[in-house]
Every structure is written in C-alpha cells, then in structure tokens.
Scaffold this active site. Sequence first.
Site, PDB file in Angstrom:
ATOM      1  N   LYS A 241       4.636   9.125   8.567  1.00 39.40           N
ATOM      2  CA  LYS A 241       4.325   8.534   9.885  1.00 39.40           C
ATOM      3  C   LYS A 241       5.273   8.958  11.014  1.00 39.40           C
ATOM      4  CE  LYS A 241       1.678   4.767   7.922  1.00 39.40           C
ATOM      5  NZ  LYS A 241       0.314   4.518   8.280  1.00 39.40           N
TER       6      LYS A 241
ATOM      7  N   ASP B 211       9.348   2.862  -0.487  1.00 31.78           N
ATOM      8  CA  ASP B 211       8.326   3.476   0.351  1.00 31.78           C
ATOM      9  C   ASP B 211       8.628   3.067   1.786  1.00 31.78           C
ATOM     10  OD1 ASP B 211       6.163   4.228   1.805  1.00 31.78           O
ATOM     11  OD2 ASP B 211       4.662   3.546   0.351  1.00 31.78           O
TER      12      ASP B 211
ATOM     13  N   TYR C   2       0.858  -1.183   0.000  1.00 29.35           N
ATOM     14  CA  TYR C   2       0.000   0.000   0.000  1.00 29.35           C
ATOM     15  C   TYR C   2       0.892   1.230   0.000  1.00 29.35           C
ATOM     16  CZ  TYR C   2      -3.395   3.503   1.629  1.00 29.35           C
ATOM     17  OH  TYR C   2      -4.189   4.621   1.747  1.00 29.35           O
TER      18      TYR C   2
HETATM   19  C1  LIG Z   1       3.886   2.127   3.154  1.00 29.79           C
HETATM   20  C2  LIG Z   1       2.902   3.255   3.134  1.00 29.79           C
HETATM   21  N1  LIG Z   1       2.991   4.185   2.187  1.00 29.79           N
HETATM   22  C3  LIG Z   1       2.156   5.221   2.145  1.00 29.79           C
HETATM   23  C4  LIG Z   1       1.150   5.366   3.064  1.00 29.79           C
HETATM   24  C5  LIG Z   1       0.245   6.538   2.974  1.00 29.79           C
HETATM   25  O1  LIG Z   1       0.518   7.454   3.992  1.00 29.79           O
HETATM   26  P1  LIG Z   1      -0.597   8.480   4.476  1.00 29.79           P
HETATM   27  O2  LIG Z   1      -1.688   7.692   5.081  1.00 29.79           O
HETATM   28  O3  LIG Z   1       0.146   9.354   5.453  1.00 29.79           O
HETATM   29  O4  LIG Z   1      -1.025   9.249   3.281  1.00 29.79           O
HETATM   30  C6  LIG Z   1       1.012   4.399   4.071  1.00 29.79           C
HETATM   31  C7  LIG Z   1      -0.002   4.440   5.112  1.00 29.79           C
HETATM   32  O5  LIG Z   1      -0.990   4.952   5.175  1.00 29.79           O
HETATM   33  C8  LIG Z   1       1.900   3.322   4.093  1.00 29.79           C
HETATM   34  O6  LIG Z   1       1.794   2.370   5.007  1.00 29.79           O
HETATM   35  N1  LIG Z   2      -1.102   0.497   6.945  1.00 25.83           N
HETATM   36  C1  LIG Z   2      -2.086   1.239   6.313  1.00 25.83           C
HETATM   37  C2  LIG Z   2      -2.325   2.513   6.915  1.00 25.83           C
HETATM   38  O1  LIG Z   2      -1.581   2.922   7.751  1.00 25.83           O
HETATM   39  C3  LIG Z   2      -3.502   3.259   6.509  1.00 25.83           C
HETATM   40  C4  LIG Z   2      -4.012   4.159   7.517  1.00 25.83           C
HETATM   41  C5  LIG Z   2      -5.219   4.848   6.979  1.00 25.83           C
HETATM   42  O2  LIG Z   2      -5.310   5.060   5.776  1.00 25.83           O
HETATM   43  O3  LIG Z   2      -6.100   5.164   7.791  1.00 25.83           O
END
Ligand SMILES: Cc1ncc(COP(=O)(O)O)c(C=O)c1O
Ligand SMILES: NCC(=O)CCC(=O)O
Length: 430
Positions: free
Chosen positions: A269, A241, A146
């Site tokens: 994060k 990523d 993701y």
């Molecule tokens: C590996 C990874 N990349 C990108 C994102 C997207 O980050 P955000 O939710 O801060 O947009 C997430 C989580 O949400 C993630 O786990």
């Molecule tokens: N591991 C996936 C995410 O951190 C997603 C959080 C969100 O979109 O609320």
Amino acid sequence: MYSHKKSEALRAEAENVILGGVNSPSRSYKAVGDRAPVVMDRGEGAYFYDVDGNRYIDYLGAYGPIITGHAHPRIHEAIAEQSSKGILYGAPTTLEIDFGKKIKEAIPSLERVRFVNSGTEAVMTTIRIARAYTGRNKILKFEGCYHGHSDLVLVAAGSGPAQLGTPDSAGVPKGVAEDVITVPFNNLDDFKTAISHFKDEIAAVLVEPIVGNFGIVEPEDGFLEAINEISHDNGSLVIYDEVITAFRFMFGGAQNLLDVEPDLTALGKIIGGGTPIGAYGGRKDIMESVAPLGPAYQAGTMAGNPLSMAAGLACLEILEQPGVYETLDNLGEKLEDGLVDLIDKYDITATINRLKGALTIYFTEESVTDYTMAEASDGEEFAKFFNGLINRGINIAPSKYEAWFLTTEHTEADIEETLAIVEDVFKNDF
Ligand SMILES: Cc1ncc(COP(=O)(O)O)c(C=O)c1O
Ligand SMILES: NCC(=O)CCC(=O)O
C-alpha cells in the site's frame, strides 16, 4: 442530492466485460444496497470527481495507499521522470537500493528486504519462508484479519471476504485450510490454548499488529508482547502484516509505534505511493532462506520495478517532512470529535475507533475490540449511512469493515464540510 446517471448507465456495460463489473470485490456496492458503484473520473488532492461531474471528499484513499492525496505533484513528477528513462528493466537499479535503505532505516527489523508487487504476494512469501525456516507447516492467524487472497489466508478473513459473506473462500483446498489455525484477536487465553494444542506444528503466527480489516482495532496492552514471547518459546516465528499500518501512523511501522519486533514483516500500500507494490523482510538469518541464497523460492518480472521504486521514494520523502503525522492526528481528532457530537445529538447507536489519521464508525453500542463485535455491528445502518454520504459528496469504502483514511491533502475545511454532510444524513436519513 447527487445524480449518478452515468455511473448507473455504465453498470451493465462494465458487467458485460469485467466479471461482476469490478476488478476487486471490495469495490462492488453489494453490501450497501447493491446499487451501481460510482465510476470515478479523476482524483485531485483530497477530492474525487465522478463521471457525472460530482465532487467527493475522499476518505477511501484507494483502501490505504493514497496517504498524500490524489495526483500529488511530487509523486507525479517522480513517475514521469522515471517513465522517460524506461519503466521496467529486469535488472538491478540504484533506485531499489536507495528505497531499500529508506525502508530499513524506518523499520530496523527489516535487516534484509525484497520488493514484490502486492500485499498478497508479500504475506504469501513470508509464510513460505517461515515454513522453510522452521520446517513446520501450520500458521496461526486471527479471526477477521485480512492478509490478501492467497489460499492459506482466505480462512476467517475479514475485509472484502467478510463483507461478501465468504470469509472462508471456495476453492481453497481442504488440506490447505487445515494448516490454518484461527483465534480471536485480543484473546490471549484462546491463543495460548491453540499454541499448546498444536505446539511444534506451528511455523508462524501471523497478525496485523494494529488491525485495519475489521475496522481499526488496536491490540490490548501486552497482547503483542505475549504473542512474541509465547510464539518464540514454541519455536514459531512471528510475522507482522503491516500492509495497512506501515507509514500510516508514523514514519515507520506499527512495530515502531508499539515497540515490539516481529521476525518477518509484510508491507504494501503506502510504500508504493499509489503504484503496485509489496515488500517483505526481516531477520537476516531467516531471510537468507530465500533464493538465490537459500532454498525457498520467490521471484517476479515486475518485482522492484523502477516506477514503483520512484513513486515509493517520493511518497516517503513527503511523509518524512516534520509535522506530517501530527497534522494527520489533529485532523483525525477533529473528525472523530465532530462525529461523536453528531452521534450524541441525533441519538445514533454508533461507536468510533480511531488511531491518528484512520478511523472506523461501527453502528453498535459497545466499543469494538475483536471481529465478532465488528461483525455484530449493524450493516443496514451502515448501508444507510454510506448511501447518505455518497449521495451528498463523501466517498468511503462500501463496507462496515473498512476504515476512513485521512491524507496530507485534507484540510480543516474538508472536515467541517464532511461533518455538515454527516449531520444532514443523520437528520434526514436516520
Ligand atoms: C493487512 C493487509 N494485508 C494484505 C493485503 C493484501 O494486499 P493487496 O491487496 O495489495 O494484495 C491487504 C489489503 O488488501 C491488507 O489490508
Ligand atoms: N482492507 C482491505 C483491502 O484493502 C482490500 C482492497 C481490495 O482487495 O480491493
């Protein structure tokens, strides 16, 4: 057993104003019995307190950012102090220079960096830069990874989209999706086949170097090195990523831990200490494609905002203290060992993937190395487990695809309490 009366009563009220009652689909309890999500009131260290007054040991960590626990005094002070000096300038600050230096020192492949406001933005921009730099259009990603919710990466996405049955989102134009090639993680043969088929159309290979979005899954030996070599031979860039992985397992990225370097990296994060943040960076010559130096555009009213810079600096200062990651690893090991013992004792079909202070329990027999295996794990068993925990004082993500995250505030006593609750769940609910 906890009562969740107030949370249940708030569900309809929330749904009447906020679409679906939640500001991110991951937060809905759709995949775990479609009950009302627990509404939290406050966080303190390793604990959460909900609107009904229940206390939880929290392993969600807000999906990763909260590695120093909730309301850490040092982060609180940094935010309060900055807020007294103005929270947004729209002008350069020394804070962003200091923070940039800290990130670059920790992850040397980031020769130049830019701060943005989310992981989504960070990844989206690395893709744009790779396309600008190579003059190619396609990207290759791995099934179940993701990378946020920009159009291009909502194809075969794990995490929330997988949990809700939308790994390929509606609304992504067909033409956009056609520019994305997906192959299974940890499968070099399929990767090689895809590269040799699409050849000089591929701008970049995008990967979570250690996966966090179909649970915690490590790359097999030599996998990332081969990706680098094959991609570079093909004239494609490699993007890591590290939105979940950076500062998760050590003071630096998974790239430091595994000793492999990408061309570009996306962060988010943890680096914001719980405030909205993203960052991207990489090789200087590639980064120079970005405005004002180059032709690829990326901007942001809130980018590098002083609050996030101050909170991020404070967070990294805490994580830089000696022994932090050893402690996370020791606690993680204690938790994993205890869970494995209970899985054996109650004859539960489950397996655990753990790396230091992060782990995932999959309700399946075999150890999980790719998305198909994570997908095949038993969602109903997971739902039973989740509900058993949330009804007794443990908060984890309501999805079989996410991880448990330890924080610097968890203690051995918290782990023991957690294991006692898990035992109660296995004994009575399974
Ligand atoms: C590996 C990874 N990349 C990108 C994102 C997207 O980050 P955000 O939710 O801060 O947009 C997430 C989580 O949400 C993630 O786990
Ligand atoms: N591991 C996936 C995410 O951190 C997603 C959080 C969100 O979109 O609320």
